[in-house]
Enzyme design. Structure first.
Site, short mmCIF file in Angstrom:
data_model
loop_
_atom_site.label_atom_id
_atom_site.label_comp_id
_atom_site.label_asym_id
_atom_site.label_seq_id
_atom_site.Cartn_x
_atom_site.Cartn_y
_atom_site.Cartn_z
N ASP A 216 -2.18 1.71 3.38
CA ASP A 216 -2.52 2.52 2.20
C ASP A 216 -3.69 3.42 2.58
OD1 ASP A 216 -2.35 2.94 -0.88
OD2 ASP A 216 -4.48 2.54 -0.51
N GLU A 312 3.05 5.67 3.10
CA GLU A 312 3.41 6.36 1.87
C GLU A 312 3.79 7.80 2.16
OE1 GLU A 312 0.89 4.74 -1.78
OE2 GLU A 312 -0.40 5.30 -0.09
N ASP A 394 -6.52 -0.76 -3.46
CA ASP A 394 -6.00 -0.35 -2.16
C ASP A 394 -5.37 -1.52 -1.42
OD1 ASP A 394 -6.92 2.20 -2.68
OD2 ASP A 394 -8.84 1.88 -1.68
#
Length: 475
Positions: A216, A312, A394
């Site tokens: 992340d 991501e 996170d």
């Protein structure tokens, strides 16, 4: 295919020759753009006179062979090239013509809906002050000298390198690498050469091939890594730009007090302005080099350890439009991290899984799978209303990403649409649609402000509007 990049230390004559070659490439590019677009504007003007389709000026082709043939015909008579075109290698002009052909191809494919990404506009001439000097050599003498500190390029001769080239030289002498082309470029205050090499690369085994990691990315922490064994690693954000911002402001103020260039009046910069500007640029270059070094070390370390990496699909371009986050997001280099993880994973034959852009990794509870409707950015702790889990947001997102490694379909490389938990998603957690702003309809022709594409004519794909229900049905 692999690139090897080295810094150069050219002398005064060699630097002048490098700038001449790069200027020749830019001049050839501008000539090709004007030669093709002149026929577009001429056709548009003739159409206003009532001339039929049969009597209009013919479309000029923009393929590389056609541009090269026409340029070779006019370079000896055109006053823009007749006096100096023999001073440079033919590869310099071929670089500009190839770039122009690629620019027109991208424009046509974008108009026809065949090109992904943002819409590409019509090619425009390159400015001498703004264009980055670059030239590519594909034929002729391109080699790395046996001493490991020099290289040879066509018409430029032997140039000393700022750093040793033994890393490439050893592979060439062993027969495991072959140079295909070389590109010289001026950036960050010095000259660089990049060799495009066809190399035999051994697949190296990572230290933990059966372990997956979810990453992340953010600003508070550059990256939070959660692996399938339950370990969590926090990578601090170096914030290179913030550390140099105070000194950068000092140099910028000093530059603004000097007499700088003015293109409107033709005013030349003073010597004091040029000196102050060099010192400011040196600081910018140092920040950029520190950022590049840190990102390469991070991605190399991750790819050498984990077999599968889940990242991501961040809309970095959209995030940069937020004036409150733009500077820190740009300093972090979030898009570059994903690019490096992807190509470094191919070297080790390790997959890179890209989560769907609309997958709510931060809003989903990593313990029970419940999805929150809203989670503002300033809320740094994730609190689950269903199971009571309290976790850093996170870290929670990283745990959800690594869970996708086991849920993703093998071979697709895309994750995020799999329903790992049978939990209903609140209304605010689904993808939202945004209507197109008025005035951005792309149905009109884009060539020369209204002229259509040449034969074969293709209908442009306009922006299709879909309501929220249709979007969810497609998912």
């Amino acid at each position: 295919m692999q690139a090897y990049r080295f810094a150069l230390d050219p002398n005064a004559a060699q630097e002048q020759a490098l700038r001449s070659h790069c200027g020749a490439a830019r001049a050839a590019y501008n000539w090709a753009v004007s030669w093709v677009t002149d026929s577009w504007w001429q056709r548009k003007a003739e159409a206003t006179y009532g001339i039929g389709e049969e009597g209009l000026t013919q479309w000029r082709p923009w393929s590389l062979p056609a541009l090269r043939k026409e340029f070779n015909r006019v370079k000896t008579t055109d006053p823009r090239f007749a006096d100096w075109w023999q001073e440079n290698s033919k590869e310099a002009y071929n670089t500009g013509l190839a770039n122009a052909a690629a620019a027109f191809d991208n424009y046509a494919k974008s108009k026809q809906g065949k090109r992904k990404g943002c819409r590409v506009g019509m090619p425009r001439p390159k400015s001498k002050r703004r264009a980055r000097p670059a030239c590519r050599f594909t034929t002729g003498t391109i080699r790395v000298e046996p001493d490991g500190r020099h290289l040879t390029l066509p018409r430029l001769g032997t140039i000393r390198t700022h750093e040793p080239t033994f890393k490439l030289l050893t592979r060439i002498q062993a027969g495991t690498a072959r140079i295909l082309s070389a590109t010289v470029r001026h950036e960050r205050g010095r000259w660089f050469v990049s060799f495009q090499v066809e190399a035999v690369r051994e697949i190296t085994r990572v230290s933990r091939p059966d372990t997956a990691a979810g990453i992340d990315l953010g600003i508070k922490h550059l990256a939070v890594l959660a692996d399938s064994t339950g370990e969590i690693h926090y990578e601090p954000n170096p914030k290179h730009l913030d550390s140099a911002l105070k000194l950068l402001r000092f140099h910028s103020r000093r530059v603004s007090r000097r007499q700088g260039p003015d293109r409107r009046t033709g005013q030349k910069p003073s010597k004091r302005w040029e000196k102050a500007n060099r010192e400011r640029n040196k600081l910018h270059h140092r920040v950029a080099n520190l950022r590049t070094d840190a990102l390469h070390k991070l991605t190399t370390r991750v790819r050498a350890e984990y077999g599968t990496v889940v990242v991501e699909d961040l809309n970095v371009a959209g995030i940069l439009r937020n004036r409150r986050l733009a500077r820190r997001v740009a300093d972090a280099g979030l898009g570059e991290i994903r690019r490096q993880l992807t190509y470094k994973g191919r070297r080790n034959a390790c997959p890179t899984i890209v989560a769907d852009r609309w997958y709510p990794s931060s809003k989903t509870c990593s313990n029970c799978g419940a999805v929150k409707a809203k989670l503002p950015l300033h809320v740094r702790l994730f609190t689950c209303d269903a199971c009571g889990l309290v976790l850093d947001r996170d870290e929670n997102a990283a745990r959800n990403l690594v869970a996708l490694a086991t849920a993703v379909t093998t071979g697709t490389g895309v994750a995020g649409d799999q329903d790992t938990q049978s939990v209903s998603k609140p209304r605010g957690a689904v993808r939202k649609t945004r209507r197109q702003r008025p005035g951005r309809n792309t149905s009109r022709g884009g060539r020369a402000d209204g002229a259509s594409l040449p034969h074969p004519r293709r209908k442009e794909t306009g922006d299709r509007r879909q309501d929220a229900d249709a979007q969810l049905a497609l998912r």
